[in-house]
Design an enzyme around this catalytic site. Structure first.
Site, short mmCIF file in Angstrom:
data_model
loop_
_atom_site.label_atom_id
_atom_site.label_comp_id
_atom_site.label_asym_id
_atom_site.label_seq_id
_atom_site.Cartn_x
_atom_site.Cartn_y
_atom_site.Cartn_z
N GLU A 257 7.35 -24.83 26.88
CA GLU A 257 8.06 -23.79 26.14
C GLU A 257 8.87 -22.98 27.12
OE1 GLU A 257 5.70 -20.93 23.83
OE2 GLU A 257 4.31 -22.53 23.32
N GLU A 317 9.69 -11.72 19.14
CA GLU A 317 8.97 -12.99 19.01
C GLU A 317 9.41 -13.79 17.79
OE1 GLU A 317 4.80 -13.15 19.78
OE2 GLU A 317 4.83 -11.30 20.95
#
Ligand code: NAG
Length: 336
Positions: A257, A317
């Protein structure tokens, strides 16, 4: 003749391009249908995808598309895989994964996610689960093609600046060494989730935005003989030094990621997300490695395909998406 050719041959440093993938996070209630997602991926030339859990319908939608997957084995299943026999693991793999997707589309199984530093209850189960899964894969003759690893967060390091100081947190060393031994023994990569965005926003008084966004033309950090022009490579090399300090020198590394949000936080914008992700992709494809491993592109999975409106925590987020819900690119990044 040979005499003249040999020096030229050695001067050309070989470069190895690395695969580029994208994470398909699904913590949202408004995502496009799986068939539309497949069209979006193929029309953008994206042939590697990370899914976080083995959702049957999602896996089925990838079946036969030729797209390679990292498939997450959820943290919650690790205790039963660890406690069960290799036969139990084999049955679990068959009914939850292989039943829904051809094995030649599975590049890796990511066993747990960020367990050691973020979800430590599951730490003792990671390597025993991987060992059982490995034996199951051996039984099926798949252990060389389907690799096992376990993505970790940057917080497994207690030191990372400068990169050569990279050291695993003493509290997790007893769990990470068996993981590294497993990876070394099975020729599998160490997987890390790396967010220079977080390092930058938490220490913006020390870290320049240009260094985080690959916009410095000269080296920003000199670390012994190695010069660093961007925070991404410095972050990766810190892991490589930390592994070396535990005696593991050749273990490859995959970034499972990385990304930059488009809104919801400091310096979160379309322009910055494009600059960050585009530079990560371009270097991987060109086979530019880190200063510690030059000439070898870093295999990387960008986070994230779509914004995830169901994410809790900080507002940013929810805003890592590269594509809009209608399938259009939010900013103009190219994957090939
Ligand atoms: C890692 O694997 C290599 C090759 O199999 C082996 O020679 C080496 O001893 C291993 N390293 C550690 C620290 O176990």
């Amino acid at each position: 003749m040979l005499i003249f050719l040999l020096p030229l041959f050695f001067l050309q440093s070989p470069t190895v391009a690395a695969p580029i993938g994208i994470c398909y996070g699904r913590v949202a209630d408004n995502l496009p249908r799986p068939s539309d997602v497949i069209n979006l991926l193929t029309s953008n030339g994206i042939s590697n995808v990370r899914v976080f859990n083995p959702d049957p319908l999602t896996l089925k939608s990838f079946s036969g598309t030729g797209i390679n997957l990292i498939i997450g084995v959820p943290n919650e299943i690790l205790p039963s895989l660890a406690a069960g026999s290799p036969t139990f693991s084999l049955e679990w793999l068959q009914s939850n994964i292989f039943y829904n997707i051809p094995t030649n589309q599975i590049r890796y199984l990511a066993v747990g996610n960020e367990v050691l530093s973020k979800d430590p209850y599951y730490s003792p189960f990671v390597v025993p689960a991987m060992t059982n899964l490995y034996q199951a894969l051996q039984t099926l003759n798949l252990a060389n093609s389907v690799k096992l690893s376990s993505p970790q967060a940057a917080s497994v390091l207690s030191a990372s600046y400068p990169p050569s100081s990279g050291t695993f947190d003493p509290y997790i060393v007893s769990n990470i060494v068996p993981l590294l031994r497993f990876l070394n023994d099975t020729n599998s990569p160490f997987m890390v989730n790396v967010y220079p965005y977080l390092s930058y926003t938490s220490s913006s008084e020390y870290i320049s935005l240009d260094y985080a966004l690959f916009r410095s033309d000269k080296a920003v950090l000199q670390d012994g003989a190695l010069a660093y022009g961007n925070l991404f490579y410095a972050s990766i090399d810190a892991f490589i030094y930390a592994m070396e300090k535990q005696g593991f020198v050749g273990v490859p590394l995959v970034v499972t990621e990385t990304g930059w949000p488009t809104s919801g936080g400091a310096e979160a914008s379309l322009e910055n997300a494009l600059a960050y992700n585009e530079n990560v992709v371009r270097r991987a494809l060109a086979g530019v490695g880190t200063p510690k491993r030059p000439g070898q592109g870093v295999e990387v999975y960008l986070f994230d395909l779509f914004d995830e409106d169901g994410k809790s925590g900080e507002e940013y987020e929810k805003h890592f998406g590269i594509f809009g819900l209608d399938g259009s690119k939010i900013y103009d990044i190219r994957f090939n």
